[in-house]
Design a protein around this motif. Structure first.
Motif, short mmCIF file in Angstrom:
data_model
loop_
_atom_site.label_atom_id
_atom_site.label_comp_id
_atom_site.label_asym_id
_atom_site.label_seq_id
_atom_site.Cartn_x
_atom_site.Cartn_y
_atom_site.Cartn_z
N UNK A 84 0.72 -1.40 -0.10
CA UNK A 84 0.26 -0.57 -0.45
C UNK A 84 0.74 0.81 -0.50
N UNK A 85 2.38 1.32 0.53
CA UNK A 85 2.88 2.59 0.54
C UNK A 85 3.28 2.74 -0.51
N UNK A 87 2.63 2.50 -4.06
CA UNK A 87 0.87 1.61 -3.96
C UNK A 87 1.47 2.06 -5.63
N UNK A 88 1.66 3.20 -6.58
CA UNK A 88 1.51 3.24 -7.46
C UNK A 88 3.09 3.59 -8.10
N UNK A 91 2.15 0.20 -8.88
CA UNK A 91 1.34 -0.22 -9.83
C UNK A 91 2.07 -0.21 -11.80
N UNK A 94 3.17 -3.09 -12.52
CA UNK A 94 2.06 -3.98 -13.07
C UNK A 94 1.85 -4.01 -14.69
N UNK A 152 -2.83 0.09 16.33
CA UNK A 152 -3.47 -1.79 15.69
C UNK A 152 -2.55 -1.63 14.86
N UNK A 154 -1.79 -0.46 12.15
CA UNK A 154 -1.93 -0.10 11.16
C UNK A 154 -0.56 0.43 10.06
N UNK A 155 -0.35 0.40 9.08
CA UNK A 155 0.29 1.18 8.37
C UNK A 155 0.15 2.73 7.47
N UNK A 156 0.46 3.65 7.41
CA UNK A 156 0.39 5.31 7.05
C UNK A 156 1.73 4.85 6.44
#
Lengths: 378, 292
Positions: A84-85, A87-88, A91, A94, A152, A154-156
């Motif tokens: 998710x970090x 991401x681009x 992509x 991909x 929790x 969760x990563x940001x």
């Protein structure tokens, strides 16, 4: 059941093995396609190049998927933060990779120069862009990625795609592209004749020497940048989350491991020697040996990165203490144990049929072969 | 296979089953099966329901004495688990803060199965230990996926399955009598039903994925917590990218398909197809045979 700490180390090694397997196998077909416009001057020559990797490229690419799958299963937090970090960036990889299967299938279906030229560019992009992004991503590991993790888990991710393209990361991207171009050129030298052979021979020598220089440059750069060190971690042997340690920045920190574990020095030394050997053997018209050494060089370069970062996997630039390390991102002991047995059983099976595939498809591809089979080849 | 899934569902995914079947109440066993009707989320009833007695109980529990839990009772049950989950979360915080006492560990072990239910509140507020009664009730209600979409997609899937089986049966019957090509109505029906397997698959996918909401991992990890923290804009942009890319590929693919379908297999010049085969006895080549 293996000891948890040992399993953590084994899986750190296994992920490394999978990444090296990916770079050594998919690396040469990416290299060949990156050189499509440089080594191949005529349509038939480009078809020769396509057909040397045609039967293998998709099988090779499975190493990439396997490495991704292994990271998902063994290092789920790394998978979550990276995918998710970045991401681009991923992509972009991909979408570039999408052009490979369709490029292979569509390119030779229509005989106009424009059609083929467009697909040549797309195939080149489909291989060179992923190679570049992988290198850039590795470079950013040394710089640290701008992510943090909340209570929790969760990563940001606080950065953007463009921030990844710092000068050092681009240098690493170039090492990756040129290293794989070398690997592809040596592969072409093994599998082709005449003009394509001669051109790939010169490209192999130039790229091997260029990789040598760029790799040293990157090493010097890393020496002058801060690294990281764990000063306090709850445990390395048991269950621990990325939130249970303290990390500090250290001057030249990514070189510290070579003082602690002198054997790690073997990786960069072997990489550099192998790069010279590749250039030399390629010049001596011994492409088989040259390919062996270019494979070893790739393994050495990847291991150099892994050894420098050890035990870090993804350092965080904005909150170093939540950096991901091989101690605190792993799955449960039971998961690692089961997966180890799965790997012990299935990796040899996969390797054996892959090798059989290469054995069956071996031999040089000539322009005459492509001309004689122009409706049945890529 | 359908029987096995139904039983499995009644056993481990009670919520999904209740939503698919629009079972609002827990009835006296064996439960009736609602063939068709109009689930109404507001009144929590199914209007104009056409029911088959006993059937649901048989499918889900393979007995006529066991209950199939209804949606209203599931919500009450889940509300209790959410309250217990808040406690579990508090104990987890204590453990994380370094409390290693045996009592805390034992207390957490007792309620840890409800931790996921407590985490459902994270979607509503971050400090879940301060959740109000209303928020807990809202979270409990969120444990049941919307009933009408589940009810309908499942029935479309099963309906198409029955339709396809019927068509296969009829085709088989006429094929064995060698009259299949004369049944034009059947051939037309088969042509119209070409997308049926695809629609049935999509409906089944929807039932599976929508039906397990609000969970990514059932009763452990809520979807809202497991999703990436990327912005909505990122997701829209990548989704648009995929749609544009695949549409482009579809155009190229269709262009090539039509082109080569028109050219026929002999365009490959393999020497194996019509117009290019030489007879095996060494007779005259069949080339240009079509021209006569």
């Amino acid at each position: 059941m293996f000891d948890y700490e040992l399993l953590k180390i084994i899986w750190w090694l296994l992920v490394g093995v999978l990444l090296i397997g990916f770079a050594v196998t998919d690396g040469f077909d990416m290299g060949v396609l990156s050189l499509l416009k440089i080594v191949g001057k005529t349509d038939n020559e480009r078809r020769v190049m396509l057909n040397t990797v045609g039967p293998h490229w998709d099988g090779n690419q499975v190493w990439f998927i396997t490495a991704g799958g292994a990271i998902f299963a063994a290092w789920p937090i790394v998978y979550a933060v990276a995918f998710s970090g970045l991401y681009w960036a991923l992509l972009l990889v991909l979408f570039a990779l999408f052009f490979r299967p369709v490029g292979f299938e569509y390119r030779s279906k229509i005989e106009t120069a424009r059609w083929r030229n467009n697909w040549d560019w797309l195939l080149t992009a489909g291989s060179a862009i992923p190679a570049l992004v992988f290198g850039v991503a590795f470079g950013n590991l040394f710089l640290g990625l701008p992510f943090t993790i909340d209570a929790d888990l969760r990563s940001y991710y606080e950065g953007s795609f463009w921030q990844l393209l710092s000068p050092f990361a681009i240098l690493c991207g170039l090492v990756s592209v040129i290293m794989l171009a070398m690997h592809g050129a040596v592969f072409l030298q093994m599998r082709t004749e005449d003009d394509v052979y001669l051109r790939s021979r010169s490209v192999a020598q130039i790229t091997a020497l260029a990789t040598f220089v760029l790799f040293i440059l990157a090493g010097i750069w890393v020496y002058f940048m801060p690294g990281m060190d764990i000063v306090d971690i709850k445990t390395t042997a048991g269950v621990v989350t990325p939130l249970q340690k303290t990390v500090v920045e250290v001057e030249s920190g990514w070189f510290a491991n070579y003082g602690k574990y002198p054997l790690f020095m073997l990786a960069p030394v072997i990489a550099l020697v192998s790069l010279l050997a590749t250039a030399f053997l390629s010049k001596l018209n011994k492409p088989g040996f040259a390919f062996t050494f270019s494979s070893i060089a790739i393994a050495g370069i990847i291991l150099t990165a892994a050894f420098s970062l050890f035990p870090f996997i993804m350092p965080s630039s904005i909150n170093p203490s939540v950096s991901l390390t091989m101690w605190d991102v792993v799955s449960s002991q039971k998961t690692l144990n089961i997966m180890l047995w799965v790997a012990i059983i299935f990796v040899p099976i996969v390797l054996s049929y892959t090798l059989w595939g290469y054995y069956k498809m071996w031999g040089r591809v000539s322009t005459k072969f492509v001309e004689d089979n122009k409706f049945g080849t890529y | 296979m359908g029987d096995e899934s139904g039983y499995e569902l009644g056993d481990v995914q009670k919520t999904k089953l209740a939503a698919i079947e629009a079972e609002w109440e827990t009835h006296e066993p064996p439960a009736a099966f609602t063939l068709i009707g109009f689930p109404n989320e507001e009144t929590q009833t199914t209007d104009a329901a056409l029911q088959i007695p006993y059937l649901l109980g048989l499918i889900a529990t393979r007995s006529i004495t066991e209950e199939v839990t209804g949606i209203k009772d599931l919500i009450v049950e889940h509300e209790d688990r959410i309250r217990s989950g808040i406690g579990a979360y508090g104990l987890l915080e204590q453990l994380r803060a370094g409390d290693e006492s045996e009592e805390t560990k034992a207390a957490f072990e007792d309620v840890k199965d409800d931790l996921g239910y407590g985490l459902l509140l994270k979607r509503i507020r971050d400090d879940i230990e301060n959740a109000t009664d209303e928020e807990i009730k809202a979270a409990a209600k969120s444990t049941i996926p919307a009933v009408a979409p589940m009810f309908w997609t499942f029935r479309i899937m099963v309906g198409l399955g029955v339709l396809m089986l019927t068509l296969i049966g009829l085709s088989f019957y006429f094929a064995t009598r060698h009259t299949a090509e004369k049944q034009t109505w059947l051939l037309k029906a088969l042509l119209i039903c070409l997308p049926a397997p695809w629609i049935a698959c999509e409906m089944g996918w929807f039932v599976a994925e929508f039906g397990r909401q609000p969970w990514s991992i059932g009763e452990v990890l809520p979807t809202a917590l497991s999703a990436s923290t990327r912005s909505e804009a990122d997701i829209w942009m990548s989704l648009t990218g995929f749609i544009v890319f695949y549409s482009g590929l579809l155009v190229v693919e269709m262009y090539l398909m039509f082109k080569f379908a028109r050219l026929g297999p002999s365009a490959l010049h393999t020497g194996r197809y019509h117009h290019e085969i030489e007879s095996h006895e060494g007779g005259a080549p069949l080339t240009n045979a079509g021209a006569h």
